[in-house]
Design an enzyme around this catalytic site. Structure first.
Site, PDB file in Angstrom:
ATOM      1  N   LYS A  92       0.830  -1.216   0.000  1.00  0.00           N
ATOM      2  CA  LYS A  92       0.000   0.000   0.000  1.00  0.00           C
ATOM      3  C   LYS A  92       0.863   1.264   0.000  1.00  0.00           C
ATOM      4  O   LYS A  92       0.654   2.177  -0.803  1.00  0.00           O
ATOM      5  CB  LYS A  92      -0.895  -0.023   1.251  1.00  0.00           C
ATOM      6  CG  LYS A  92      -1.964   1.008   1.314  1.00  0.00           C
ATOM      7  CD  LYS A  92      -2.690   0.983   2.678  1.00  0.00           C
ATOM      8  CE  LYS A  92      -3.359  -0.343   2.973  1.00  0.00           C
ATOM      9  NZ  LYS A  92      -4.146  -0.306   4.233  1.00  0.00           N
ATOM     10  N   LYS A 104       2.325  -4.072  10.930  1.00  0.00           N
ATOM     11  CA  LYS A 104       0.981  -4.110  11.527  1.00  0.00           C
ATOM     12  C   LYS A 104       1.095  -4.743  12.892  1.00  0.00           C
ATOM     13  O   LYS A 104       2.026  -5.522  13.130  1.00  0.00           O
ATOM     14  CB  LYS A 104       0.038  -4.960  10.665  1.00  0.00           C
ATOM     15  CG  LYS A 104      -1.425  -4.686  10.909  1.00  0.00           C
ATOM     16  CD  LYS A 104      -1.854  -3.476  10.112  1.00  0.00           C
ATOM     17  CE  LYS A 104      -3.318  -3.200  10.168  1.00  0.00           C
ATOM     18  NZ  LYS A 104      -3.700  -2.320   9.063  1.00  0.00           N
ATOM     19  N   ASN A 218     -15.023   3.896  11.315  1.00  0.00           N
ATOM     20  CA  ASN A 218     -14.516   5.181  10.835  1.00  0.00           C
ATOM     21  C   ASN A 218     -14.653   5.294   9.313  1.00  0.00           C
ATOM     22  O   ASN A 218     -15.246   6.244   8.785  1.00  0.00           O
ATOM     23  CB  ASN A 218     -13.047   5.319  11.289  1.00  0.00           C
ATOM     24  CG  ASN A 218     -12.370   6.520  10.685  1.00  0.00           C
ATOM     25  OD1 ASN A 218     -12.363   6.691   9.470  1.00  0.00           O
ATOM     26  ND2 ASN A 218     -11.794   7.365  11.516  1.00  0.00           N
TER      27      ASN A 218
HETATM   28  N1  GLU Z   1      -4.856   1.049   9.615  1.00  0.00           N
HETATM   29  C1  GLU Z   1      -4.801   1.846   8.429  1.00  0.00           C
HETATM   30  C2  GLU Z   1      -4.545   0.967   7.217  1.00  0.00           C
HETATM   31  O1  GLU Z   1      -4.807  -0.208   7.228  1.00  0.00           O
HETATM   32  C3  GLU Z   1      -3.866   3.029   8.558  1.00  0.00           C
HETATM   33  C4  GLU Z   1      -2.417   2.699   8.782  1.00  0.00           C
HETATM   34  C5  GLU Z   1      -1.550   3.911   9.085  1.00  0.00           C
HETATM   35  O2  GLU Z   1      -2.031   5.017   9.053  1.00  0.00           O
HETATM   36  O3  GLU Z   1      -0.373   3.678   9.360  1.00  0.00           O
HETATM   37  O4  GLU Z   1      -4.136   1.436   6.192  1.00  0.00           O
END
Ligand code: GLU
Length: 440
Positions: A92, A104, A218
């Site tokens: 990503k 993560k 959210n």
């Molecule tokens: N939890 C979000 C995601 O899956 C944001 C991760 C972040 O801002 O580091 O992209």
């Protein structure tokens, strides 16, 4: 066979490597996380007794920058899930070209059973357990499922106290008063909205397209509001308790829906709550029914493993926008592609959250505060550029958008990982010209 999201993440990667060939040694690296961390730590509960919690942090790849990715507090959280989510963060960040790697973390916990004090002690305890492995230039956590800006503020405070200096950049998604960025709270949906805007132009989707949104956290709740304001017809929403469907559209009452969700704990409560809603036309539906309803755009915005080989055949939407991480399994992807359904993959569609996290981190590092207009203008630019790049590869390789996004990511992560480990760059054999990994 039990569901293993990491297997799915690897299948997606493998598919992309058939089009974008990479060296075997490099593939062996990219198939594995750099580091997996498992912690057990005690938290004093309100009854005075300690309870041991089980937490995880996966540092997947940091060739392009510090590990980056959220923390999930969920009863089902486990190592395979966190590994998959950390891999997806790696791709990503590369797709949108922000200078972060992927990570993560999470804790196996049902936060609804904790008091606020217990939640704070849990968050602070987890921060201490991860003290050595996180840091503003090392690994930067953020919110994810069932974690909030307030939790991020506790993490920043705990970390700052232990290093003896204010260090807001150790975590993103903080509240404004604790060094958060304008617009971070709505950034995931806002980023998805910009992507949808670009896609709409390519596909000539009608302005009043019918949208169904699964998930009212959210991302989902904000998306309901943005789409409603923009004139889309949001016909169905749901949360973990179930959903509602109204073919006429839920109207301009997204705010009311959000308030009801807050007060009553479930979105469908909105329809059972007195005068503002005409209950005649709505229908109570299950989450499974929402996915299969007659709509133009389906937005899964909850958790993984929702669109599978079991229901993919019955999906009626023309477009699926993955605001959740990993909602579609690889075998479902094949069915959807055969049916001509366009899937905008999570690693592009929901990258707005981490993009504004990057802006927050930059602001913290430089002690700046940007206005919401500046944040959203930059976000739009990042998302539109990423979308165009992925769309271009999708056309060029005649492949679906997920694989196209993986090719963009792979190209950038591969080059950086080779440089990091001193592997020969000649091992890359992409037919697509290689570009530098980071872009400001
Ligand atoms: N939890 C979000 C995601 O899956 C944001 C991760 C972040 O801002 O580091 O992209």
């Amino acid at each position: 066979m039990s569901y293993n999201p990491f297997e799915h993440a690897l299948q997606q990667l493998e598919k992309a490597t058939t089009l974008h060939k990479i060296d075997d040694d490099l593939y062996e690296i990219l198939k594995r996380p750099n580091r997996t961390i498992e912690v057990f730590f005690p938290v004093r509960m309100d009854n005075g007794q300690p309870r041991i919690f089980h937490g995880f942090r996966v540092q997947y790849n940091n060739a392009r920058g510090p590990y980056k990715g959220g923390l999930r507090f969920h009863p089902e959280t486990n190592m395979d899930e966190i590994k998959a989510l950390a891999a997806w963060m790696t791709w990503k960040c590369a797709v949108v070209g922000i200078p972060f790697g992927g990570g993560k973390g999470g804790i196996t916990v049902d936060t609804r059973q904790l008091s606020r004090g217990e939640l704070e002690r849990l968050s602070r305890g987890f921060t201490r357990a991860l003290q050595d492995v996180i840091g503003p230039d090392k690994d930067v956590p953020a919110p994810d499922v069932y974690t909030t800006p307030e939790i991020m503020a506790w993490i920043a405070d705990e970390y700052s106290t232990s290093v003896g200096a204010p260090t807001p950049a150790v975590v993103t998604g903080k509240p404004l008063h604790a060094g958060g960025s304008e617009g971070r709270d709505t950034a995931t949906a806002q980023g998805g909205f910009f992507v949808l805007h670009s896609l709409r132009k390519k596909l000539q989707l009608p302005n009043n397209a019918r949208v169904a949104i699964q998930g009212f956290g959210n991302a989902g709740a904000t998306m309901v509001r943005l789409l409603t304001e923009a004139g889309f017809r949001v016909i169905a929403v749901s949360d973990s308790h179930g959903g509602i469907l109204d073919m006429r559209g839920l109207g301009m009452n997204a705010e009311y829906l959000a308030r009801t969700k807050k007060e009553k704990e479930f979105a469908s409560g909105a329809y059972f709550d007195g005068t503002r809603w005409d209950a005649e036309h709505y229908q109570a539906i299950s989450n499974a029914e929402l996915l299969e309803c007659d709509c133009d755009i389906l937005i899964p915005a909850a958790i993984e493993n929702q669109i599978t080989h079991e229901n993919a055949e019955r999906i009626r939407a023309q477009v699926i926008m993955e605001l959740a991480n990993g909602p579609t399994t690889p075998d479902a992807d094949e069915i959807l592609a055969r049916k001509g359904i366009i899937v905008v993959p999570d690693i592009l569609a929901n990258a707005g959250g981490v993009t504004v996290s990057y802006f927050e981190w930059e602001q913290n590092k430089h002690k700046e505060h940007w206005s919401k207009d500046v944040v959203f203008a930059k976000l739009e630019e990042v998302m539109a550029t990423a979308f165009d790049h992925v769309w271009d590869i999708h056309k060029r390789f005649q492949t679906e958008l997920r694989t196209a996004a993986y090719i963009v990511a792979l190209e950038r992560v591969a080059e950086a990982t080779q440089a990091q480990w001193g592997l020969s760059p000649n091992t890359l054999s992409s037919p697509y010209a290689s570009k530098t990994a980071t872009r400001k």
